[in-house]
Every structure is written in C-alpha cells, then in structure tokens.
Design a protein around this motif. Structure first.
Motif, PDB file in Angstrom:
ATOM      1  N   LEU A  55       0.778  -1.344   0.120  1.00 20.83           N
ATOM      2  CA  LEU A  55       0.137   0.123  -0.013  1.00 20.83           C
ATOM      3  C   LEU A  55       0.751   1.267  -0.105  1.00 20.83           C
ATOM      4  CD1 LEU A  55      -2.314  -2.032   0.885  1.00 20.83           C
ATOM      5  CD2 LEU A  55      -2.844  -0.402   2.328  1.00 20.83           C
ATOM      6  N   TYR A  56       0.722   2.038  -1.179  1.00 20.90           N
ATOM      7  CA  TYR A  56       1.352   3.402  -1.342  1.00 20.90           C
ATOM      8  C   TYR A  56       0.264   4.262  -0.919  1.00 20.90           C
ATOM      9  CZ  TYR A  56       5.489   1.610  -3.525  1.00 20.90           C
ATOM     10  OH  TYR A  56       6.488   0.658  -4.002  1.00 20.90           O
ATOM     11  N   THR A  57       0.525   5.308   0.192  1.00 20.62           N
ATOM     12  CA  THR A  57      -0.385   6.369   0.339  1.00 20.62           C
ATOM     13  C   THR A  57       0.188   7.858  -0.145  1.00 20.62           C
ATOM     14  OG1 THR A  57       0.377   6.800   2.580  1.00 20.62           O
ATOM     15  CG2 THR A  57      -1.553   5.078   2.406  1.00 20.62           C
ATOM     16  N   VAL A  58      -0.797   8.757  -0.822  1.00 24.04           N
ATOM     17  CA  VAL A  58      -0.243   9.767  -1.401  1.00 24.04           C
ATOM     18  C   VAL A  58      -1.086  10.661  -1.040  1.00 24.04           C
ATOM     19  CG1 VAL A  58       0.457  10.950  -3.585  1.00 24.04           C
ATOM     20  CG2 VAL A  58       0.756   8.541  -3.707  1.00 24.04           C
ATOM     21  N   ILE A 113       5.059   6.320   1.609  1.00 24.17           N
ATOM     22  CA  ILE A 113       4.135   7.573   2.033  1.00 24.17           C
ATOM     23  C   ILE A 113       4.732   8.663   1.243  1.00 24.17           C
ATOM     24  CG2 ILE A 113       3.507   9.155   3.599  1.00 24.17           C
ATOM     25  CD1 ILE A 113       3.371   7.116   5.916  1.00 24.17           C
ATOM     26  N   PHE A 114       3.930   9.196   0.465  1.00 22.10           N
ATOM     27  CA  PHE A 114       4.563  10.288  -0.490  1.00 22.10           C
ATOM     28  C   PHE A 114       3.275  11.598  -0.634  1.00 22.10           C
ATOM     29  CE2 PHE A 114       8.134   7.859  -1.925  1.00 22.10           C
ATOM     30  CZ  PHE A 114       7.725   6.509  -1.694  1.00 22.10           C
ATOM     31  N   ARG A 115       3.917  12.654  -1.311  1.00 24.63           N
ATOM     32  CA  ARG A 115       2.762  13.362  -1.549  1.00 24.63           C
ATOM     33  C   ARG A 115       2.674  13.675  -3.144  1.00 24.63           C
ATOM     34  NH1 ARG A 115       1.443  15.136   2.986  1.00 24.63           N
ATOM     35  NH2 ARG A 115      -0.301  16.435   1.710  1.00 24.63           N
ATOM     36  N   ALA A 116       1.534  14.270  -3.545  1.00 22.93           N
ATOM     37  CA  ALA A 116       1.259  14.442  -4.863  1.00 22.93           C
ATOM     38  C   ALA A 116       2.291  15.456  -5.937  1.00 22.93           C
ATOM     39  CB  ALA A 116      -0.228  14.724  -5.281  1.00 22.93           C
ATOM     40  N   ASP A 117       2.949  16.174  -5.023  1.00 22.90           N
ATOM     41  CA  ASP A 117       3.654  17.194  -5.445  1.00 22.90           C
ATOM     42  C   ASP A 117       5.180  16.691  -5.774  1.00 22.90           C
ATOM     43  OD1 ASP A 117       4.206  19.554  -2.591  1.00 22.90           O
ATOM     44  OD2 ASP A 117       4.329  17.189  -3.037  1.00 22.90           O
ATOM     45  N   THR A 143       8.973  11.159  -6.153  1.00 23.50           N
ATOM     46  CA  THR A 143      10.011   9.793  -5.428  1.00 23.50           C
ATOM     47  C   THR A 143       9.331   8.752  -5.321  1.00 23.50           C
ATOM     48  OG1 THR A 143       9.465  10.969  -3.129  1.00 23.50           O
ATOM     49  CG2 THR A 143      11.475  11.656  -4.481  1.00 23.50           C
ATOM     50  N   ILE A 144       7.942   8.609  -5.282  1.00 29.33           N
ATOM     51  CA  ILE A 144       7.356   7.270  -5.356  1.00 29.33           C
ATOM     52  C   ILE A 144       7.822   6.305  -6.133  1.00 29.33           C
ATOM     53  CG2 ILE A 144       5.429   8.220  -7.067  1.00 29.33           C
ATOM     54  CD1 ILE A 144       3.587   6.295  -5.310  1.00 29.33           C
ATOM     55  N   VAL A 145       8.189   6.964  -7.479  1.00 30.99           N
ATOM     56  CA  VAL A 145       8.805   6.139  -8.552  1.00 30.99           C
ATOM     57  C   VAL A 145       9.906   5.111  -7.974  1.00 30.99           C
ATOM     58  CG1 VAL A 145       9.822   6.359 -10.925  1.00 30.99           C
ATOM     59  CG2 VAL A 145       7.816   7.568 -10.239  1.00 30.99           C
ATOM     60  N   GLU A 146      10.824   5.821  -7.297  1.00 26.16           N
ATOM     61  CA  GLU A 146      11.971   5.103  -6.958  1.00 26.16           C
ATOM     62  C   GLU A 146      11.605   3.975  -6.233  1.00 26.16           C
ATOM     63  OE1 GLU A 146      16.446   6.029  -4.564  1.00 26.16           O
ATOM     64  OE2 GLU A 146      14.667   7.709  -4.885  1.00 26.16           O
ATOM     65  N   SER A 147      10.737   4.196  -5.239  1.00 28.23           N
ATOM     66  CA  SER A 147       9.897   3.048  -4.488  1.00 28.23           C
ATOM     67  C   SER A 147       9.560   1.892  -5.381  1.00 28.23           C
ATOM     68  CB  SER A 147       9.281   3.695  -3.134  1.00 28.23           C
ATOM     69  OG  SER A 147       8.980   2.430  -2.492  1.00 28.23           O
ATOM     70  N   LEU A 148       8.558   2.323  -6.186  1.00 31.16           N
ATOM     71  CA  LEU A 148       8.189   1.351  -7.056  1.00 31.16           C
ATOM     72  C   LEU A 148       9.145   0.615  -7.885  1.00 31.16           C
ATOM     73  CD1 LEU A 148       5.035   3.530  -8.366  1.00 31.16           C
ATOM     74  CD2 LEU A 148       4.956   1.308  -7.023  1.00 31.16           C
ATOM     75  N   VAL A 149      10.100   1.192  -8.372  1.00 29.85           N
ATOM     76  CA  VAL A 149      11.089   0.515  -9.098  1.00 29.85           C
ATOM     77  C   VAL A 149      11.952  -0.508  -8.094  1.00 29.85           C
ATOM     78  CG1 VAL A 149      13.415   0.969 -10.185  1.00 29.85           C
ATOM     79  CG2 VAL A 149      11.572   2.485 -10.632  1.00 29.85           C
ATOM     80  N   ASN A 150      12.165  -0.015  -6.563  1.00 34.81           N
ATOM     81  CA  ASN A 150      12.933  -0.909  -5.990  1.00 34.81           C
ATOM     82  C   ASN A 150      11.879  -2.110  -5.769  1.00 34.81           C
ATOM     83  OD1 ASN A 150      15.063   0.576  -5.713  1.00 34.81           O
ATOM     84  ND2 ASN A 150      14.345   1.733  -3.992  1.00 34.81           N
ATOM     85  N   ILE A 151      10.882  -2.064  -5.337  1.00 36.03           N
ATOM     86  CA  ILE A 151       9.742  -3.029  -5.116  1.00 36.03           C
ATOM     87  C   ILE A 151       9.643  -4.122  -6.008  1.00 36.03           C
ATOM     88  CG2 ILE A 151       7.774  -3.456  -4.296  1.00 36.03           C
ATOM     89  CD1 ILE A 151       9.101  -2.545  -2.191  1.00 36.03           C
TER      90      ILE A 151
END
Length: 439
Positions: free
Chosen positions: A194-197, A220-224, A227-235
């Motif tokens: 679960l990612y929350t933005v 946990i990220f913000r819509a502005d 950096t969520i991309v880096e986590s998705l890449v890692n996972i």
C-alpha cells in the motif's frame, strides 16, 4: 503542478539485465513486516522475463490507482490527483504477463473507473483517469480498503502470482480511523503493498502511516513530488523509462559481441524534445536509440530516455464545455517547457543515479528546437558538473559554435550533424563510436 512534473526517471534503467534493483533477502525477511503470499519477491529465472520488452517493464504486478473524490476534495485537489496518476502510468509496461492496472474512485462509496487489465495501452488508462467521476459523500477509507481486499484483489479478478500494489490518494481524514486501521492491516496481510499519497496540505500523515506499508519512508508520498517512482522501481524491479518504446525490442535478440564495452560504470541519458521535434521524427530517433543500446555492454551501463513535458491538462477542462471567458483564462495558463527544462531534468536524473561514476548525455535536436538562453545556461551548468554531453543535430540552421556550447566538446567528437532524418540511421555507428571513445 509545475513542481511535480514527470520525474519518472529518478532512478535510471539498467539495460538488458533481468533485474535492475535487487532488494536484499535480509531486508525482505527482517524489515518488511507483511506477508509475501504471492512469492513474487523470489528471484525468478531469466526465462520468466521473456515477455517483458527490454527497456521497460518489470515483475508482473496488479496495480490499483485509487482516487479520493469525497465531497470535501476541492477541484484543484481533484485535478492534482488525476495529473499525478496520468504522469505515473507510463512507468508500467502493460500486458497480460506484465502489469495490469485498475482505477477506483471513492468517497462514501467505491466506483470502478477502469477494471483491472481492461486496457492494454497506457494512453487508454490515462484517458479513463481523466474522466474519473466525483463520488462525493464523507470519506470512507475503510470501505475502499475492504473493497480492494475482498473484490478488487479476489482470485477471480487478480493474479495470485503477481505483485499486488495499491496507490491510494488521500485528501483528508477518514470517518472511522479504527476501522480503517483494521482494514489496512488485513489487506497488507494478504501480501498487498500500500502506497499512500497525500494531496495538498489536507492529507493526514498519521492516517497515511497507519494505512501504508512499512517502512513509511518507502510508501508515503505527496502528490507534488515523484519520489514514489524510486520506491516502485525498488519493489517491482522495474526497468524504467520515460516513454514506452514501441514496438519493443526483439526478445530473441542475443548480442554476444557488443560494439561498445565501457571501461568503467557509466549512466547515460537520452533527452528528446519530442514536442518540438514531432512524433514522426521522434520515432526515428527512438529506433536509433534502441539500436545504440543493443551495442552497449550491459554490465556497467544504466540508462534512461527523457522526453519534454507541457503543463496542458491542468490548464484546460478537456471533458466539458465551458464559457468563453473561462476557456480564455485557462488558455493563458498553458506552459510549454523548452529544451532548457529538459536539460535540467536530465541533470537531476543523473544526480539521483549512481554516485562517483561517469555521467553522459546524448541529446537529439533539430531546427524546430529553439536554442534559447535557458538552453545555454542549463548546458553550462551540466558542463560545470562534468556531465559529458554529445549533440546529434538534424538540420542546417544552427552554427557549429552554438552546438558546441550545448555539448561540452569541440569538433566532430561531441557534435554529429546531418541534413535530414533520412540520414539518421546511417550515422548510428558514428554516434556510437564518438560516445564510446569517452566511456
């Protein structure tokens, strides 16, 4: 939205490797406090990647984008969510054997915007996101989490062998925090991530931490920011790119003797101002880049393709008719970014790549790409940071001196000039040789 535009290449892609980012087994066993019932964390055999085009893709995943459309969500917050997901979508290579995406909207109820796997093309997903309806009512996060667990990821809908991922956008407090925590825990115990933005200043960080997977910094990220991309890449071990290369490279290609074997690790970025250049010529450039990449020894090289962006969708109400005055006001806010902005993004991508290694840029441009003061300023900054820049120029209008200022070398080694795109495929080897000299 000016500060959030695509940073989809925060972490550069590794070419021709089965897995670009490996999460250590120690971290998986000791740090990830949730189940892995799918078994997708295990390192697969290379053969399992045969359906994933080289250049984009990753481990199979069923991904849901979930938009907060409660009554207290403002129009600006709603549009931010839409643009965030529209920009995020190209990260994934869609296909039955790779990534499937579904889209949900919630308020006091849950509405399916796009069924999981219904669309096989990123542009179709993006169009469905743009027409997301407003559900309204009080925010019931617990209900959407329950829906994800019992229906969206049910065995008849989702694949058990694929990663289950949720990107949940949130613009405020939920009605029942206790029930929300319970549903979040149950969903995570199924193995879903679960990612929350948070959207704007309204997303409650405490609630986001209770819903998100652990560790919080990765989920946990913000819509502005992107950096969520880096986590998705890692996972998901995603091979990242800014633009889906189509058609994909042949899966049967085996290049046993690459032309270019770098003596050291190097990160290479290919910026292309596709808005100025146009789709037809951009496709020709992509074909050259694909052939170029196939001739690189993959052991030391990581790479990315960056494309120009424009803040267009936020400025116009593309789904409804509106008054002339409002349309005129919206049109005044449209911003087209130039090559200078693309060079800045390139520098940031390389800065977030591997540290202490060579950084190289191969820039494609033609007479339709303006060489503004901003372009020269950003090129100078890149040169100061020792980013090796090569220019491939299609045209006759620009002076050699100006092209050398954009690159960081003199003569034919750093600037390759041809008169037309018909000559582009013929000089691929020249580009390759010039770049390889500096690797």
């Amino acid at each position: 939205m000016a500060n959030m535009f695509l940073l989809l290449t925060l972490t550069v892609l590794q070419i021709n490797r089965a897995c670009s980012y490996n999460i250590g087994r120690d971290r998986l066993d000791d740090s990830f406090m949730q189940s892995d019932t799918h078994g997708w964390m295990e390192e697969p055999a290379l053969e399992s990647y045969n359906t994933v085009p080289k250049g984009c893709g990753g481990k199979p995943a069923d991904v849901y984008f979930v938009l907060d459309t409660s009554s207290d969500v403002t129009h600006d917050q709603f549009q931010r969510q839409i643009q965030f997901l529209v920009d995020l979508t190209p990260l994934f290579h869609l296909g039955q054997d790779t990534t499937q995406i579904g889209v949900l909207a919630y308020g006091n109820n849950v509405v399916t915007v796009a069924r999981l796997g219904a669309y096989k093309d990123s542009s179709e997903i993006q169009e469905s996101i743009k027409v997301t309806p407003r559900v309204g009512g009080a925010r019931d996060t617990a209900q959407v989490l329950r829906y994800l667990r019992t229906k969206a990821f049910s065995p008849v809908v989702a694949r058990r062998s694929a990663a289950h991922v949720v990107v949940l956008l949130n613009a405020g407090l939920s009605g029942s925090s206790k029930l929300m925590r319970t549903e979040a825990t149950l969903l995570k115990k199924t193995g879903a991530y679960l990612y929350t933005v948070g959207v704007g200043d309204s997303g409650d960080k405490g609630e986001m931490e209770e819903v998100a997977s652990w560790p919080a910094a990765d989920f946990i990220f913000r819509a502005d920011d992107f950096t969520i991309v880096e986590s998705l890449v890692n996972i998901l071990h995603i091979h990242e790119c800014d633009f889906q290369i189509d058609p994909p490279l042949s899966q049967n290609y085996k290049n046993k003797n690459p032309v270019c074997s770098p003596r050291r690790p190097v990160d290479i970025v290919f910026p292309v101002d596709h808005i100025a250049i146009g789709s037809v010529n951009t496709e020709k450039i992509l074909n050259v880049i694909q052939g170029f990449l196939l001739e690189l020894e993959p052991q030391f090289v990581e790479t990315a393709v960056l494309f120009s962006k424009t803040h267009f969708a936020d400025a116009l109400n593309l789904n409804h008719l509106e008054g002339v005055k409002l349309a005129h006001e919206r049109l005044q806010t449209v911003v087209f970014q130039d090559l200078g902005n693309l060079l800045k993004r390139t520098r940031r991508v390389l800065g977030r790549g591997r540290q202490g290694i060579q950084k190289t840029v191969v820039l494609f441009l033609d007479d339709s790409v303006p060489l503004t003061d901003s372009v020269f300023a950003e090129a100078k900054r890149n040169k100061y940071l020792k980013i090796e820049t090569y220019v491939v120029y299609v045209g006759t209008n620009y002076k050699q001196r100006d092209l050398e200022l954009v690159s960081n070398g003199k003569g034919n080694n750093h600037v390759v000039q041809i008169n037309s795109y018909e000559e582009l495929s013929q000089i691929r080897n020249k580009i390759l040789v010039n770049v390889c000299k500096g690797l």
